[in-house]
Design an enzyme around this catalytic site. Structure first.
Site, PDB file in Angstrom:
ATOM      1  N   ASN A 104       0.754  -1.221  -0.060  1.00 22.05           N
ATOM      2  CA  ASN A 104       0.144  -0.087   0.049  1.00 22.05           C
ATOM      3  C   ASN A 104       0.916   1.194  -0.075  1.00 22.05           C
ATOM      4  O   ASN A 104       2.012   1.180   0.690  1.00 22.05           O
ATOM      5  CB  ASN A 104      -0.811   0.048   1.343  1.00 22.05           C
ATOM      6  CG  ASN A 104      -1.696   1.161   1.477  1.00 22.05           C
ATOM      7  OD1 ASN A 104      -2.229   1.449   0.183  1.00 22.05           O
ATOM      8  ND2 ASN A 104      -2.001   1.597   2.331  1.00 22.05           N
ATOM      9  N   HIS A 106       0.540   5.222   1.271  1.00 19.12           N
ATOM     10  CA  HIS A 106      -0.156   6.076   2.103  1.00 19.12           C
ATOM     11  C   HIS A 106       0.439   7.523   2.169  1.00 19.12           C
ATOM     12  O   HIS A 106       1.817   7.571   2.448  1.00 19.12           O
ATOM     13  CB  HIS A 106      -0.085   5.508   3.491  1.00 19.12           C
ATOM     14  CG  HIS A 106      -0.886   6.291   4.529  1.00 19.12           C
ATOM     15  ND1 HIS A 106      -2.355   6.072   4.568  1.00 19.12           N
ATOM     16  CD2 HIS A 106      -0.578   7.214   5.286  1.00 19.12           C
ATOM     17  CE1 HIS A 106      -2.588   6.907   5.619  1.00 19.12           C
ATOM     18  NE2 HIS A 106      -1.864   7.577   6.214  1.00 19.12           N
ATOM     19  N   SER A 133       4.372   7.074   2.362  1.00 23.52           N
ATOM     20  CA  SER A 133       5.016   5.712   2.699  1.00 23.52           C
ATOM     21  C   SER A 133       4.665   4.637   1.951  1.00 23.52           C
ATOM     22  O   SER A 133       3.249   4.260   1.799  1.00 23.52           O
ATOM     23  CB  SER A 133       4.766   5.430   4.302  1.00 23.52           C
ATOM     24  OG  SER A 133       5.228   6.750   5.013  1.00 23.52           O
ATOM     25  N   ASP A 142      -2.994   0.777   8.178  1.00 24.49           N
ATOM     26  CA  ASP A 142      -1.843   1.436   7.899  1.00 24.49           C
ATOM     27  C   ASP A 142      -0.771   1.365   8.714  1.00 24.49           C
ATOM     28  O   ASP A 142       0.324   2.210   9.053  1.00 24.49           O
ATOM     29  CB  ASP A 142      -2.140   3.285   7.758  1.00 24.49           C
ATOM     30  CG  ASP A 142      -3.235   3.433   6.927  1.00 24.49           C
ATOM     31  OD1 ASP A 142      -3.245   3.007   5.707  1.00 24.49           O
ATOM     32  OD2 ASP A 142      -4.119   4.325   7.004  1.00 24.49           O
TER      33      ASP A 142
END
Ligand code: GAR
Length: 202
Positions: A104, A106, A133, A142
């Protein structure tokens, strides 16, 4: 390596991955959206990448929806699942099924500002630096191990929009770079708190 990309909106990160796919050893085999009107679907269509939009309002539960997405994903047997502006929390079943394969990006310097509205929250907190990030996805929102970050300065003239643009520009270089580490087999998730690059703990 085959990869599936999950999106919810504009898909500018998707575009940066499409543009660099050859040079990062990635074949995007499918783009999946939880929003039927996500502009990123048009980006996929334009270059002939199969895409699927699932209307999340038609499902009774988060798990029902994720089960449908998992069916689509499993058609492609991808080596990596890339969340690129996917604004939906994944079910525990999804995360455990693909543990170690989900990346992911973020828009904050994690562990600062998980969740939403990160740019405004960074300004409100009088941060001098902000950024993006890339991390492995684990059950903690997250909260999976961070792989790499890029930072930007917050100027006194910045607002949430100008800051979002600055961070996005950084994301477009950062995400393909880290995906390449993954497709080269250099990046591993060891457990929910530990990731390694070239066998060194990050
Ligand atoms: C990006 O800034 C990404 O970091 C963020 O959404 C934006 C998507 O832009 N993701 C999250 O907030 C995930 N929690 P894009 O659709 O233009 O790639």
């Amino acid at each position: 390596m085959n990869g599936v990309v999950l999106i919810s909106g504009n898909g500018s990160n998707l575009q940066s991955i499409i543009d660099k796919a050859n040079s990062i050893d990635l074949t995007i085999c499918c783009v999946i959206s939880n929003k039927t009107d996500a502009f990123g679907l048009k980006r996929a269509a334009k270059v002939g990448i199969p895409y699927v939009a699932l209307d999340e309002t038609l499902f009774d539960s988060k798990l029902d929806f994720d089960q449908e997405i998992m069916k689509v994903i499993d058609n492609y047997q991808p080596g990596v699942i890339i969340l690129a502006g996917y604004m939906r929390i994944l079910s525990a079943d999804f995360i455990s099924k693909y543990f170690g394969k989900i990346l992911n990006i973020h828009p904050s310097l994690l562990p600062k500002f998980p969740g939403l509205n990160t740019h405004q929250r960074a300004i409100d907190a009088f941060e001098k630096k902000h950024g993006a990030s890339v991390h492995f996805v684990t059950e903690e929102l997250d909260g999976g191990p961070v792989i790499a970050q890029e930072f930007v300065n917050i100027d006194s003239t910045d607002n949430a929009q100008t800051l979002a643009k600055k961070v996005l520009d950084k994301e477009h270089a950062l995400y393909p770079k880290t995906i390449h580490w993954y497709t080269q087999g250099r990046l591993k998730l060891i457990d929910k708190n530990t990731a390694t690059l070239d066998k060194k703990t990050l």
